[in-house]
Design a protein around this motif. Structure first.
Motif, short mmCIF file in Angstrom:
data_model
loop_
_atom_site.label_atom_id
_atom_site.label_comp_id
_atom_site.label_asym_id
_atom_site.label_seq_id
_atom_site.Cartn_x
_atom_site.Cartn_y
_atom_site.Cartn_z
N GLN A 14 0.82 -1.21 0.00
CA GLN A 14 0.00 0.00 0.00
C GLN A 14 0.86 1.26 0.00
N TYR A 15 0.36 2.28 -0.66
CA TYR A 15 1.09 3.56 -0.64
C TYR A 15 0.15 4.71 -0.94
N GLU A 16 0.70 5.92 -0.84
CA GLU A 16 -0.13 7.11 -1.06
C GLU A 16 0.41 7.95 -2.20
N ILE A 17 -0.52 8.59 -2.89
CA ILE A 17 -0.13 9.56 -3.90
C ILE A 17 -0.43 10.92 -3.29
N GLU A 18 0.59 11.72 -3.14
CA GLU A 18 0.43 12.96 -2.41
C GLU A 18 0.64 14.15 -3.32
N PHE A 19 -0.28 15.09 -3.28
CA PHE A 19 -0.14 16.31 -4.09
C PHE A 19 0.51 17.37 -3.22
N CYS A 20 1.75 17.71 -3.51
CA CYS A 20 2.40 18.79 -2.76
C CYS A 20 3.53 19.37 -3.59
N ASN A 21 4.23 20.35 -2.99
CA ASN A 21 5.28 21.05 -3.71
C ASN A 21 6.58 20.26 -3.70
N LEU A 22 7.35 20.39 -4.79
CA LEU A 22 8.64 19.68 -4.86
C LEU A 22 9.59 20.06 -3.73
N THR A 23 9.43 21.26 -3.18
CA THR A 23 10.30 21.67 -2.07
C THR A 23 10.05 20.81 -0.83
N MET A 24 8.93 20.07 -0.84
CA MET A 24 8.61 19.20 0.31
C MET A 24 9.12 17.78 0.09
N SER A 25 9.83 17.56 -1.01
CA SER A 25 10.13 16.15 -1.35
C SER A 25 10.99 15.46 -0.28
N GLY A 26 11.85 16.21 0.40
CA GLY A 26 12.68 15.59 1.45
C GLY A 26 11.81 15.03 2.57
N LEU A 167 4.77 11.44 -5.47
CA LEU A 167 4.55 12.86 -5.18
C LEU A 167 4.21 13.58 -6.48
N ILE A 168 3.09 14.27 -6.48
CA ILE A 168 2.70 15.03 -7.68
C ILE A 168 2.68 16.52 -7.36
N ASP A 169 3.54 17.26 -8.04
CA ASP A 169 3.52 18.72 -7.95
C ASP A 169 3.04 19.24 -9.30
N VAL A 170 1.78 19.68 -9.35
CA VAL A 170 1.20 20.08 -10.65
C VAL A 170 1.94 21.26 -11.27
N GLU A 171 2.64 22.04 -10.42
CA GLU A 171 3.39 23.20 -10.94
C GLU A 171 4.46 22.77 -11.95
N ALA A 172 4.90 21.51 -11.85
CA ALA A 172 5.93 21.05 -12.79
C ALA A 172 5.41 21.01 -14.22
N LEU A 173 4.07 21.02 -14.37
CA LEU A 173 3.50 20.97 -15.72
C LEU A 173 3.62 22.30 -16.45
N ARG A 174 4.01 23.33 -15.71
CA ARG A 174 4.19 24.66 -16.28
C ARG A 174 5.17 24.66 -17.45
N THR A 175 6.17 23.79 -17.37
CA THR A 175 7.23 23.80 -18.39
C THR A 175 7.01 22.73 -19.47
N LEU A 176 5.91 21.98 -19.36
CA LEU A 176 5.72 20.87 -20.31
C LEU A 176 5.31 21.40 -21.68
N HIS A 177 5.86 20.80 -22.72
CA HIS A 177 5.58 21.19 -24.10
C HIS A 177 4.10 20.97 -24.43
N ARG A 178 3.55 21.85 -25.29
CA ARG A 178 2.13 21.80 -25.64
C ARG A 178 1.70 20.41 -26.14
N ARG A 179 2.51 19.79 -26.98
CA ARG A 179 2.11 18.47 -27.50
C ARG A 179 2.04 17.42 -26.40
N GLU A 180 2.94 17.54 -25.42
CA GLU A 180 2.91 16.57 -24.30
C GLU A 180 1.65 16.78 -23.45
N LEU A 181 1.20 18.04 -23.36
CA LEU A 181 -0.04 18.31 -22.62
C LEU A 181 -1.22 17.68 -23.36
N THR A 182 -1.26 17.89 -24.68
CA THR A 182 -2.34 17.30 -25.49
C THR A 182 -2.35 15.78 -25.32
#
Ligand SMILES: NC(=O)c1ccc[n+]([C@@H]2O[C@H](COP(=O)([O-])OP(=O)(O)OC[C@H]3O[C@@H](n4cnc5c(N)ncnc54)[C@H](O)[C@@H]3O)[C@@H](O)[C@H]2O)c1
Ligand SMILES: [Zn+2]
Length: 382
Positions: A14-26, A167-182
């Motif tokens: 069992q495990y968890e998927i956590e939505f938080c900021n990359l600065t919290m990864s430690g 760990l999912i930080d949605v802010e990382a999607l800011r830099t993703l290329h348009r085609r990868e988003l599609t």
């Protein structure tokens, strides 16, 4: 912040998927890894590591981990044995032991290879995922499938190996290329279509409220970030529910909640990728065509109705523009089904829809071949 629990059995999986900021990864890693863990190896590629590597590394060091980074090449062609071997060699050189940990920081390519390496090094070391593409966040980081490609085909060698946390930080999607988003949003539409009218509508509403072409600009809007996080959490919860119900994708299950339904749109998608030598489409773009083709077939051989077909078409359109498929020969596409056929014991299983949220699995023998051909033709010529 959202958290999604993956309640697999045995409990050790069992495990968890956590939505938080990359600065919290430690702090997050500390919480999710065995107490004895000292060393961590971040597996990434140069592009992603240059963007986010230092943030993750500093955060891990701050809580006391010794951190190494191993960078693989960027792209599907590096998800191979050679890169796997170099990765394992790096673990040995850094004297990683069973209680230490591997952390994938990147898209599905990095996640699949790092997960496989973690699963076989010393028969399995702790593994954390920090997915950085939309596809990896909602799809490949959830469910424990790991793999590398060989000359004989994609994902042929791999394992089921659950991570200790994601760990999912949605802010990382800011830099993703348009085609990868599609491409990622096409997988989101796929999951919505097989999950429920609710997830389908949530995905559709998000895409119509926030057009993909303004995605980056929208990050200054806090409502957008909240809605994005909620959408991804809902997507992940759905995938988790299916995975928990059928962790190893039982070959003999054909019910509407078998793990196979996640392959909705993938019969045609795999064939389109194959006939274009895996160079022309992003996988998710091919899935965009694939779900429309499967829906078109569903209209004739299942109960899928015209209104739902139109909504599905409209939502796929909202994910962005696709490379043209106008010059692709439909006969070649049909020939390319042979590979998927072999995987399923020489008979193709189509994932179709009776309605949004009600997938069904049909053997290809029960679908007239002219329906398949005409439906694919219609979608490719659109
Ligand atoms: N394990 C599973 O269950 C599963 C499910 C679906 C797909 N997959 C696998 O996933 C892989 C595809 O993953 P993908 O679509 O993430 O592709 P990818 O990993 O190749 O990433 C796509 C591109 O985006 C770049 N990138 C990643 N994060 C970025 C960021 N935040 N900003 C800017 N650029 C960034 C990468 O460097 C790469 O060039 C395939 O190998 C597929 O087989 C696995
Ligand atoms: Zn896919």
């Amino acid at each position: 912040m959202e958290k999604v629990q993956i309640k697999l059995s045995p409990a050790s999986h069992q495990y968890e998927i956590e939505f938080c900021n990359l600065t919290m990864s430690g702090a997050w890693a500390k919480q999710n890894l065995p107490e004895a863990a000292r060393k961590t190896v971040i597996i990434s590629n140069r592009k992603v590591f240059n963007l986010y590597g230092e943030t993750v590394k500093n955060s891990l060091e701050k809580v006391g981990f010794e951190v190494f980074a191993f960078l693989i090449g960027d792209g599907e062609k590096y998800k191979n044995f050679r890169e796997l071997q170099k990765t394992l060699q790096f673990f040995s050189e850094k004297k990683l032991i069973r209680t230490d940990a591997v952390i994938a920081l990147g898209g599905g390519v990095v996640g699949d290879l790092a997960g496989f390496a973690a699963s076989i090094y010393q028969r399995g070391v702790a593994f954390l995922q920090i997915p950085s593409t939309l596809l990896a966040m909602i799809d490949s980081s959830v469910g424990g499938k790991t793999a590398v490609n060989t000359a004989f085909g994609k994902n042929l060698i791999g394992s089921f190996y659950q991570p200790n946390g994601v760990l999912i930080d949605v802010e990382a999607l800011r830099t993703l290329h348009r085609r990868e988003l599609t491409a990622g949003f096409c997988e989101a539409v796929k999951q919505g279509a097989i999950a429920s009218p609710q997830l389908f509508n949530q995905t559709a509403d998000f895409l119509s409220n926030y057009p993909v072409k303004y995605f980056r600009k929208n990050f200054s809007n806090t409502t957008f970030v909240t809605d994005l996080r909620r959408l991804l959490a809902a997507q992940v919860s759905f995938k988790a529910e299916i995975v928990v119900g059928d962790a190893q994708e039982s070959a003999d299950r054909i019910d509407s909640r078998s793990r196979k339904i996640l392959n909705f749109g993938h019969t045609v998608a795999h064939a389109l990728e194959k006939v274009t030598a895996y160079k022309y489409f992003k996988h998710g773009e091919a899935v965009g065509y694939g779900i429309l083709a499967a829906a078109e077939i569903s209209k004739t051989v299942a109960k899928f109705n015209q209104n739902e077909l139109k909504s599905l078409n409209d939502v796929v359109k909202l994910t962005g523009s696709f490379p043209s498929a106008a010059n692709i020969d439909v006969n070649e596409v049909i020939k390319a089904f042979a590979y998927d056929k072999k995987q399923a014991g020489n008979s193709l299983q189509w994932i179709l829809l009776d309605s949004i949220g009600k997938p069904l699995i049909l053997q290809s023998e029960n679908i007239p071949s002219r329906v398949v051909k005409n439906s694919i033709e219609k979608i490719l010529r659109k």
